[in-house]
Design a protein around this motif. Structure first.
Motif, PDB file in Angstrom:
ATOM      1  N   ASP A  71      16.740 118.898  20.146  1.00 56.32           N
ATOM      2  CA  ASP A  71      17.564 118.677  21.024  1.00 56.32           C
ATOM      3  C   ASP A  71      16.814 118.467  22.491  1.00 56.32           C
ATOM      4  OD1 ASP A  71      20.010 118.627  19.816  1.00 56.32           O
ATOM      5  OD2 ASP A  71      20.495 120.792  20.180  1.00 56.32           O
ATOM      6  N   ARG A  72      15.726 118.715  22.410  1.00 52.67           N
ATOM      7  CA  ARG A  72      14.699 118.727  23.757  1.00 52.67           C
ATOM      8  C   ARG A  72      14.050 117.392  23.496  1.00 52.67           C
ATOM      9  NH1 ARG A  72      11.764 122.626  22.548  1.00 52.67           N
ATOM     10  NH2 ARG A  72       9.942 121.684  21.763  1.00 52.67           N
ATOM     11  N   ILE A  73      13.272 116.976  22.342  1.00 56.96           N
ATOM     12  CA  ILE A  73      12.797 115.988  22.063  1.00 56.96           C
ATOM     13  C   ILE A  73      13.710 114.737  21.754  1.00 56.96           C
ATOM     14  CG2 ILE A  73      10.778 114.682  21.164  1.00 56.96           C
ATOM     15  CD1 ILE A  73       9.557 117.668  20.645  1.00 56.96           C
ATOM     16  N   GLY A  74      14.476 114.708  20.817  1.00 55.24           N
ATOM     17  CA  GLY A  74      15.325 113.696  20.512  1.00 55.24           C
ATOM     18  C   GLY A  74      15.992 112.807  21.430  1.00 55.24           C
ATOM     19  N   PRO A  75      16.403 113.163  22.688  1.00 58.49           N
ATOM     20  CA  PRO A  75      16.886 112.503  23.857  1.00 58.49           C
ATOM     21  C   PRO A  75      15.891 111.544  24.375  1.00 58.49           C
ATOM     22  CG  PRO A  75      17.848 114.829  24.123  1.00 58.49           C
ATOM     23  CD  PRO A  75      16.643 114.831  22.989  1.00 58.49           C
ATOM     24  N   THR A  76      14.628 111.896  24.154  1.00 55.85           N
ATOM     25  CA  THR A  76      13.448 111.266  24.640  1.00 55.85           C
ATOM     26  C   THR A  76      13.232 109.954  24.032  1.00 55.85           C
ATOM     27  OG1 THR A  76      11.353 112.505  23.552  1.00 55.85           O
ATOM     28  CG2 THR A  76      12.449 113.357  25.614  1.00 55.85           C
ATOM     29  N   ALA A  77      13.756 109.787  22.839  1.00 58.21           N
ATOM     30  CA  ALA A  77      13.289 108.689  21.938  1.00 58.21           C
ATOM     31  C   ALA A  77      13.723 107.330  22.383  1.00 58.21           C
ATOM     32  CB  ALA A  77      14.179 108.746  20.554  1.00 58.21           C
ATOM     33  N   LYS A  78      15.049 107.213  22.985  1.00 56.42           N
ATOM     34  CA  LYS A  78      15.335 105.892  23.311  1.00 56.42           C
ATOM     35  C   LYS A  78      14.762 105.340  24.622  1.00 56.42           C
ATOM     36  CE  LYS A  78      18.525 105.238  20.039  1.00 56.42           C
ATOM     37  NZ  LYS A  78      18.361 104.174  19.157  1.00 56.42           N
ATOM     38  N   PRO A  79      14.528 106.376  25.623  1.00 55.59           N
ATOM     39  CA  PRO A  79      13.684 105.989  26.819  1.00 55.59           C
ATOM     40  C   PRO A  79      12.378 105.615  26.330  1.00 55.59           C
ATOM     41  CG  PRO A  79      14.999 107.832  27.316  1.00 55.59           C
ATOM     42  CD  PRO A  79      15.047 107.690  25.646  1.00 55.59           C
ATOM     43  N   LEU A  80      11.514 106.208  25.456  1.00 54.28           N
ATOM     44  CA  LEU A  80      10.146 105.916  24.972  1.00 54.28           C
ATOM     45  C   LEU A  80      10.512 104.536  24.342  1.00 54.28           C
ATOM     46  CD1 LEU A  80       7.383 106.444  24.255  1.00 54.28           C
ATOM     47  CD2 LEU A  80       8.137 107.656  22.341  1.00 54.28           C
ATOM     48  N   ILE A  81      11.359 104.206  23.671  1.00 53.71           N
ATOM     49  CA  ILE A  81      11.322 102.825  22.873  1.00 53.71           C
ATOM     50  C   ILE A  81      11.507 101.707  24.021  1.00 53.71           C
ATOM     51  CG2 ILE A  81      12.841 101.250  21.357  1.00 53.71           C
ATOM     52  CD1 ILE A  81      13.465 104.263  19.977  1.00 53.71           C
ATOM     53  N   GLN A  82      12.414 101.940  24.802  1.00 57.50           N
ATOM     54  CA  GLN A  82      12.508 100.991  26.043  1.00 57.50           C
ATOM     55  C   GLN A  82      11.451 100.957  27.030  1.00 57.50           C
ATOM     56  OE1 GLN A  82      15.093  98.936  26.457  1.00 57.50           O
ATOM     57  NE2 GLN A  82      15.517  99.976  24.520  1.00 57.50           N
ATOM     58  N   ARG A  83      10.502 101.920  26.881  1.00 60.69           N
ATOM     59  CA  ARG A  83       9.223 101.801  27.469  1.00 60.69           C
ATOM     60  C   ARG A  83       8.312 100.744  26.869  1.00 60.69           C
ATOM     61  NH1 ARG A  83       4.825 106.704  28.226  1.00 60.69           N
ATOM     62  NH2 ARG A  83       2.981 105.235  28.863  1.00 60.69           N
ATOM     63  N   LEU A  84       8.323 100.980  25.529  1.00 56.24           N
ATOM     64  CA  LEU A  84       7.700 100.321  24.758  1.00 56.24           C
ATOM     65  C   LEU A  84       7.988  98.784  24.305  1.00 56.24           C
ATOM     66  CD1 LEU A  84       6.978 102.393  21.384  1.00 56.24           C
ATOM     67  CD2 LEU A  84       5.486 102.132  23.334  1.00 56.24           C
ATOM     68  N   VAL A  85       9.212  98.473  24.664  1.00 56.54           N
ATOM     69  CA  VAL A  85       9.615  97.217  24.880  1.00 56.54           C
ATOM     70  C   VAL A  85       9.269  96.405  26.294  1.00 56.54           C
ATOM     71  CG1 VAL A  85      11.824  95.798  25.003  1.00 56.54           C
ATOM     72  CG2 VAL A  85      11.706  97.595  23.326  1.00 56.54           C
ATOM     73  N   GLY A  86       9.327  97.475  27.303  1.00 49.74           N
ATOM     74  CA  GLY A  86       9.019  96.909  28.611  1.00 49.74           C
ATOM     75  C   GLY A  86       7.497  96.689  28.553  1.00 49.74           C
ATOM     76  N   MET A  87       6.665  97.024  27.508  1.00 41.48           N
ATOM     77  CA  MET A  87       5.224  96.780  27.455  1.00 41.48           C
ATOM     78  C   MET A  87       5.056  95.396  26.477  1.00 41.48           C
ATOM     79  SD  MET A  87       3.836 100.790  27.091  1.00 41.48           S
ATOM     80  CE  MET A  87       2.281 100.160  26.756  1.00 41.48           C
ATOM     81  N   GLY A  88       6.008  94.956  26.105  1.00 38.55           N
ATOM     82  CA  GLY A  88       5.962  93.926  25.257  1.00 38.55           C
ATOM     83  C   GLY A  88       6.284  93.890  23.845  1.00 38.55           C
ATOM     84  N   GLY A  89       6.625  95.144  23.464  1.00 42.56           N
ATOM     85  CA  GLY A  89       7.038  95.480  21.979  1.00 42.56           C
ATOM     86  C   GLY A  89       8.447  94.808  21.977  1.00 42.56           C
ATOM     87  N   GLY A  90       8.913  95.273  20.697  1.00 38.75           N
ATOM     88  CA  GLY A  90      10.155  94.829  20.227  1.00 38.75           C
ATOM     89  C   GLY A  90      10.802  95.351  18.787  1.00 38.75           C
ATOM     90  N   THR A  91      12.037  95.708  18.651  1.00 44.31           N
ATOM     91  CA  THR A  91      12.664  96.360  17.855  1.00 44.31           C
ATOM     92  C   THR A  91      13.326  95.365  16.786  1.00 44.31           C
ATOM     93  OG1 THR A  91      14.670  96.678  18.915  1.00 44.31           O
ATOM     94  CG2 THR A  91      12.932  98.504  18.943  1.00 44.31           C
ATOM     95  N   THR A  92      13.593  94.371  17.231  1.00 45.59           N
ATOM     96  CA  THR A  92      14.126  93.034  16.320  1.00 45.59           C
ATOM     97  C   THR A  92      13.071  92.624  15.334  1.00 45.59           C
ATOM     98  OG1 THR A  92      15.505  92.481  18.146  1.00 45.59           O
ATOM     99  CG2 THR A  92      15.277  90.943  16.415  1.00 45.59           C
ATOM    100  N   PRO A  93      13.360  92.626  13.938  1.00 47.70           N
ATOM    101  CA  PRO A  93      12.550  92.112  12.933  1.00 47.70           C
ATOM    102  C   PRO A  93      12.283  90.608  13.173  1.00 47.70           C
ATOM    103  CG  PRO A  93      14.285  93.518  11.910  1.00 47.70           C
ATOM    104  CD  PRO A  93      14.803  93.218  13.568  1.00 47.70           C
ATOM    105  N   LEU A  94      10.775  90.405  13.061  1.00 49.21           N
ATOM    106  CA  LEU A  94      10.396  88.872  13.139  1.00 49.21           C
ATOM    107  C   LEU A  94      10.284  88.446  11.657  1.00 49.21           C
ATOM    108  CD1 LEU A  94       6.868  89.858  14.979  1.00 49.21           C
ATOM    109  CD2 LEU A  94       9.204  89.006  16.108  1.00 49.21           C
ATOM    110  N   THR A  95      10.477  86.937  11.847  1.00 48.95           N
ATOM    111  CA  THR A  95      10.486  86.307  10.398  1.00 48.95           C
ATOM    112  C   THR A  95       9.120  86.165  10.263  1.00 48.95           C
ATOM    113  OG1 THR A  95      10.293  84.075  11.722  1.00 48.95           O
ATOM    114  CG2 THR A  95      12.397  85.053  11.461  1.00 48.95           C
ATOM    115  N   GLN A  96       9.050  85.747   9.073  1.00 45.50           N
ATOM    116  CA  GLN A  96       7.538  85.500   8.573  1.00 45.50           C
ATOM    117  C   GLN A  96       6.673  84.640   9.473  1.00 45.50           C
ATOM    118  OE1 GLN A  96       5.784  86.775   5.680  1.00 45.50           O
ATOM    119  NE2 GLN A  96       7.398  87.960   5.188  1.00 45.50           N
ATOM    120  N   SER A  97       7.154  83.553   9.913  1.00 47.75           N
ATOM    121  CA  SER A  97       6.513  82.358  10.765  1.00 47.75           C
ATOM    122  C   SER A  97       6.033  82.902  12.137  1.00 47.75           C
ATOM    123  CB  SER A  97       7.350  81.190  10.894  1.00 47.75           C
ATOM    124  OG  SER A  97       8.565  81.571  11.438  1.00 47.75           O
ATOM    125  N   GLN A  98       6.606  84.133  12.525  1.00 50.56           N
ATOM    126  CA  GLN A  98       6.497  84.482  14.023  1.00 50.56           C
ATOM    127  C   GLN A  98       5.167  85.281  13.815  1.00 50.56           C
ATOM    128  OE1 GLN A  98      10.353  86.381  14.494  1.00 50.56           O
ATOM    129  NE2 GLN A  98      10.633  84.893  16.252  1.00 50.56           N
TER     130      GLN A  98
END
Length: 133
Positions: free
Chosen positions: A106-133
């Protein structure tokens, strides 16, 4: 189990993409501009969130999010010059000890989504890429 796969690390393919245990590839963030101190802080946060989201049912994440977290951790480990053993010892060992703390989920779990959004903001993504990407 995701947690055990995390110990082996995600397989980093080329520049900026990671392949998860189940074959999902996602875009990874650019970590090249992080200082060593920033990289160490982020890699510790990633390990903690990975262990908690993989072991606490109330805080599960998608495969794409997990791939982003583990792939970014692998990029940071490479940036810091850590081999798999040093990475596990320095970051995953302490992260797994969190599971001994009944309040860790309960202390660390709620930090997951903000961390993921931070990584997305740094250029990352969570959507699977196709082979050609």
């Amino acid at each position: 189990m995701k947690a055990l796969a995390a110990l082996a690390g995600a397989l980093v393919l080329g520049a900026g993409a990671a392949l998860a245990d189940g074959g999902i590839t996602v875009r990874l963030p650019d970590v090249s501009g992080l200082s060593d101190a920033e990289a160490k802080s982020l890699i510790a946060e990633l390990a903690n969130v990975n262990v908690i989201t993989s072991n606490c049912p109330d805080y599960q994440i998608t495969d794409g999010e997990w791939t982003l977290i583990t792939g970014t951790g692998d990029l940071l480990a490479a940036k810091l010059g850590l081999d798999a053993s040093a990475y596990d010892r320095a970051y995953y060992g302490p992260a797994f000890k969190l599971l001994d703390d009944p309040g860790a989920c309960d202390r660390i779990g709620p930090t997951a989504k903000p961390l993921i959004q931070r990584l997305v903001g740094m250029g990352g993504g969570t959507t699977p890429l196709t082979q050609s990407q």
